[in-house]
Design a protein around this motif. Structure first.
Motif, PDB file in Angstrom:
ATOM      1  N   UNK A 145      46.130  71.303   2.463  1.00 13.86           N
ATOM      2  CA  UNK A 145      45.611  70.529   3.586  1.00 13.86           C
ATOM      3  C   UNK A 145      44.184  70.938   3.944  1.00 13.86           C
ATOM      4  N   UNK A 146      43.474  69.985   4.586  1.00 10.12           N
ATOM      5  CA  UNK A 146      42.145  70.247   5.135  1.00 10.12           C
ATOM      6  C   UNK A 146      42.187  70.353   6.657  1.00 10.12           C
ATOM      7  N   UNK A 147      43.080  69.573   7.275  1.00  5.84           N
ATOM      8  CA  UNK A 147      43.284  69.572   8.717  1.00  5.84           C
ATOM      9  C   UNK A 147      44.775  69.473   9.004  1.00  5.84           C
ATOM     10  N   UNK A 148      45.158  69.952  10.184  1.00  3.49           N
ATOM     11  CA  UNK A 148      46.538  69.787  10.644  1.00  3.49           C
ATOM     12  C   UNK A 148      46.524  69.123  12.018  1.00  3.49           C
ATOM     13  N   UNK A 149      47.398  68.160  12.205  1.00  4.57           N
ATOM     14  CA  UNK A 149      47.571  67.486  13.487  1.00  4.57           C
ATOM     15  C   UNK A 149      48.851  68.042  14.096  1.00  4.57           C
ATOM     16  N   UNK A 150      48.699  68.872  15.130  1.00  8.69           N
ATOM     17  CA  UNK A 150      49.800  69.660  15.666  1.00  8.69           C
ATOM     18  C   UNK A 150      50.131  69.242  17.097  1.00  8.69           C
ATOM     19  N   UNK A 151      51.406  69.298  17.436  1.00  6.09           N
ATOM     20  CA  UNK A 151      51.865  68.895  18.761  1.00  6.09           C
ATOM     21  C   UNK A 151      52.183  70.124  19.603  1.00  6.09           C
ATOM     22  N   UNK A 152      51.740  70.103  20.861  1.00  6.51           N
ATOM     23  CA  UNK A 152      51.987  71.226  21.767  1.00  6.51           C
ATOM     24  C   UNK A 152      52.336  70.717  23.158  1.00  6.51           C
ATOM     25  N   UNK A 153      53.153  71.481  23.846  1.00  4.66           N
ATOM     26  CA  UNK A 153      53.502  71.169  25.237  1.00  4.66           C
ATOM     27  C   UNK A 153      52.330  71.525  26.142  1.00  4.66           C
ATOM     28  N   UNK A 154      52.124  70.685  27.138  1.00  8.79           N
ATOM     29  CA  UNK A 154      51.057  70.948  28.104  1.00  8.79           C
ATOM     30  C   UNK A 154      51.646  70.902  29.502  1.00  8.79           C
ATOM     31  N   UNK A 155      51.069  71.654  30.444  1.00 10.01           N
ATOM     32  CA  UNK A 155      51.592  71.641  31.813  1.00 10.01           C
ATOM     33  C   UNK A 155      51.511  70.244  32.412  1.00 10.01           C
ATOM     34  N   UNK A 156      52.556  69.876  33.137  1.00  2.99           N
ATOM     35  CA  UNK A 156      52.593  68.568  33.793  1.00  2.99           C
ATOM     36  C   UNK A 156      53.583  68.632  34.933  1.00  2.99           C
ATOM     37  N   UNK A 157      53.507  67.665  35.829  1.00  3.64           N
ATOM     38  CA  UNK A 157      54.486  67.574  36.898  1.00  3.64           C
ATOM     39  C   UNK A 157      55.826  67.193  36.278  1.00  3.64           C
ATOM     40  N   UNK A 158      56.854  67.949  36.586  1.00  8.60           N
ATOM     41  CA  UNK A 158      58.158  67.688  35.999  1.00  8.60           C
ATOM     42  C   UNK A 158      58.220  68.257  34.593  1.00  8.60           C
ATOM     43  N   UNK A 159      58.997  67.598  33.694  1.00  7.46           N
ATOM     44  CA  UNK A 159      59.128  68.091  32.318  1.00  7.46           C
ATOM     45  C   UNK A 159      57.768  68.169  31.632  1.00  7.46           C
ATOM     46  N   UNK A 160      57.618  69.139  30.755  1.00  7.08           N
ATOM     47  CA  UNK A 160      56.331  69.332  30.073  1.00  7.08           C
ATOM     48  C   UNK A 160      55.978  68.121  29.228  1.00  7.08           C
ATOM     49  N   UNK A 161      54.724  67.711  29.284  1.00  4.18           N
ATOM     50  CA  UNK A 161      54.219  66.636  28.444  1.00  4.18           C
ATOM     51  C   UNK A 161      53.773  67.238  27.118  1.00  4.18           C
ATOM     52  N   UNK A 162      53.339  66.382  26.194  1.00  2.00           N
ATOM     53  CA  UNK A 162      52.938  66.871  24.877  1.00  2.00           C
ATOM     54  C   UNK A 162      51.675  66.156  24.429  1.00  2.00           C
ATOM     55  N   UNK A 163      50.813  66.889  23.720  1.00  4.72           N
ATOM     56  CA  UNK A 163      49.582  66.328  23.175  1.00  4.72           C
ATOM     57  C   UNK A 163      49.477  66.690  21.699  1.00  4.72           C
ATOM     58  N   UNK A 164      48.689  65.893  20.983  1.00  4.66           N
ATOM     59  CA  UNK A 164      48.397  66.152  19.588  1.00  4.66           C
ATOM     60  C   UNK A 164      47.011  66.791  19.495  1.00  4.66           C
ATOM     61  N   UNK A 165      46.880  67.778  18.600  1.00  2.77           N
ATOM     62  CA  UNK A 165      45.623  68.504  18.446  1.00  2.77           C
ATOM     63  C   UNK A 165      45.248  68.573  16.966  1.00  2.77           C
ATOM     64  N   UNK A 166      44.026  68.167  16.641  1.00  2.00           N
ATOM     65  CA  UNK A 166      43.527  68.245  15.272  1.00  2.00           C
ATOM     66  C   UNK A 166      42.835  69.589  15.078  1.00  2.00           C
ATOM     67  N   UNK A 167      43.308  70.348  14.097  1.00  2.00           N
ATOM     68  CA  UNK A 167      42.832  71.712  13.866  1.00  2.00           C
ATOM     69  C   UNK A 167      42.381  71.849  12.412  1.00  2.00           C
ATOM     70  N   UNK A 168      41.193  72.399  12.158  1.00  2.55           N
ATOM     71  CA  UNK A 168      40.719  72.553  10.777  1.00  2.55           C
ATOM     72  C   UNK A 168      41.453  73.670  10.043  1.00  2.55           C
TER      73      UNK A 168
END
Length: 380
Positions: free
Chosen positions: A147-170
């Motif tokens: 791979x050259x990049x990875x698109x990774x999912x992580x929990x982020x702080x939010x009101x109520x249950x944790x939300x999730x975002x995608x992050x592109x990492x080299x």
């Protein structure tokens, strides 16, 4: 295989070339638990990585119909190679939801960049100046070793249950742990990515929910605005469809030689064809039925934003049902292959392991797909 377009495309031609190398290297890929170097080189030379990349970065913004045909062709030679080709294309599609600045970083060297990733929110992220600090571990990421990049999912702080975002990492930011040792699809090299507290700029991130709603930051291409539920099953069932075709081809050649050989030996007992006739007719019919479901799902997905909630749920149903049907066909062929067909050198037994392993993926489980479909039909 899926019926090709009247004029074969570059990706179909690429698939044929890749299939030749994948077939030759399949034993090596399986033994090494990752695609062999020759296969990786051949895959990088194809248009799979660029298939869904935004046109602004040299990509094709292609169709699911074309990709499904190409992946299935590769799958006839090696399910693991087809699986990696499919996911490389589809993770490139997901990266197309990034903001413009993030896209420019990912495809700075061209549309052939290999993006891998995971939608499982097994990492954590918190806001910092300039973006997000992300860390975690993501198992089962296929094709990660090249791979050259990875698109990774992580929990982020939010009101109520944790939300999730995608992050592109080299590639320079993450490490790879050698954790893949499965009995099936071993050549996919689905190892674990680990990331130590790394700051990811805002432009290389987006809300995971955007994948499910089909809401890219800048793109308007049909392949980027289609909801994930309508297409995710295609990522995993098309390699398996191709593998089933390969198993059918190998089984038919083996059994045909067996029957003809017995008939050519004077005094040898004749082989009763009846059971073999039934297996061939049923298995090939099941594979054909799965192909028809997959073809319609791909064509519907190509509508992009025009797809209806009912069609989304039906695509999910069709891909899951196609997976079940293909597994049934391959298991039927395996049982009828006899002792010789179960040797470690037999392509039928390798496909049998690969297909049953692939069918365990969460994206193609029939029960949740049935519930989603019934909800749309019953409207309750």
């Amino acid at each position: 295989m899926l019926v090709p377009s009247p004029s074969p495309t570059d990706l179909i031609a690429d698939a044929e070339d890749l299939a030749v190398v994948a077939a030759r290297c399949a034993p090596q890929s399986e033994a090494e638990r990752r695609l062999s170097g020759d296969v990786v080189e051949a895959l990088r030379a194809t248009g799979f990585a660029a298939h869904f990349v935004p046109a602004a970065h040299g990509g094709k913004e292609g169709t699911f119909t074309e990709l499904s045909e190409a992946v299935a062709r590769v799958g006839q030679s090696c399910a693991a190679t087809a699986w990696c080709a499919s996911l490389v294309a589809n993770l490139g599609r997901m990266a197309g939801l990034l903001p413009a600045e993030g896209q420019a970083e990912v495809w700075a060297t061209g549309p052939g960049t290999v993006v891998v990733g995971s939608l499982a929110p097994t990492g954590t992220a918190e806001r910092v100046t300039g973006g997000w600090q992300v860390s975690g571990a993501w198992p089962y990421i296929s094709a990660v070793d090249f791979s050259d990049w990875a698109l990774l999912c992580a929990r982020v702080p939010a009101d109520g249950p944790a939300a999730a975002r995608m992050f592109a990492v080299p590639r320079s930011a993450y490490q790879i742990a050698d954790t893949w040792s499965n009995v099936g699809m071993s050549g996919t090299g689905s190892n674990t990515v680990t990331l130590e507290a790394t700051v990811v700029p805002e432009a290389r991130s987006f809300d995971r929910q955007n994948l499910f709603t089909g809401t890219p930051a800048v793109s308007t291409a049909a392949c980027h605005v289609v909801p994930l539920q309508a297409v995710n099953g295609l990522s995993f069932v098309t390699p398996v469809l191709g593998a089933a075709r390969g198993a059918q081809r190998a089984w038919t050649a083996y059994v045909g030689d067996k029957i003809r050989g017995a008939a050519a030996r004077p005094g040898a007992p004749a082989i009763e064809r009846g059971p073999y006739d039934l297996v061939l007719a049923r298995a090939s019919g099941e594979i054909d039925a799965a192909e028809l479901l997959i073809r319609r799902a791909a064509q519907v997905a190509d509508q992009g934003a025009g797809i209806t909630p009912f069609e989304v749920s039906r695509n999910l149903r069709d891909c899951s049902l196609a997976m079940e049907t293909v597994v049934t066909a391959v298991n039927r062929l395996f049982r009828a292959a006899g002792t010789s067909g179960h040797t470690t050198g037999s392509p039928v037994q390798r496909v049998w392991r690969d297909v049953n392993s692939a069918a365990s993926h969460i994206a193609v489980q029939f029960e949740p797909a049935a519930a989603a479909y019934a909800t749309q039909v019953f409207k309750i």
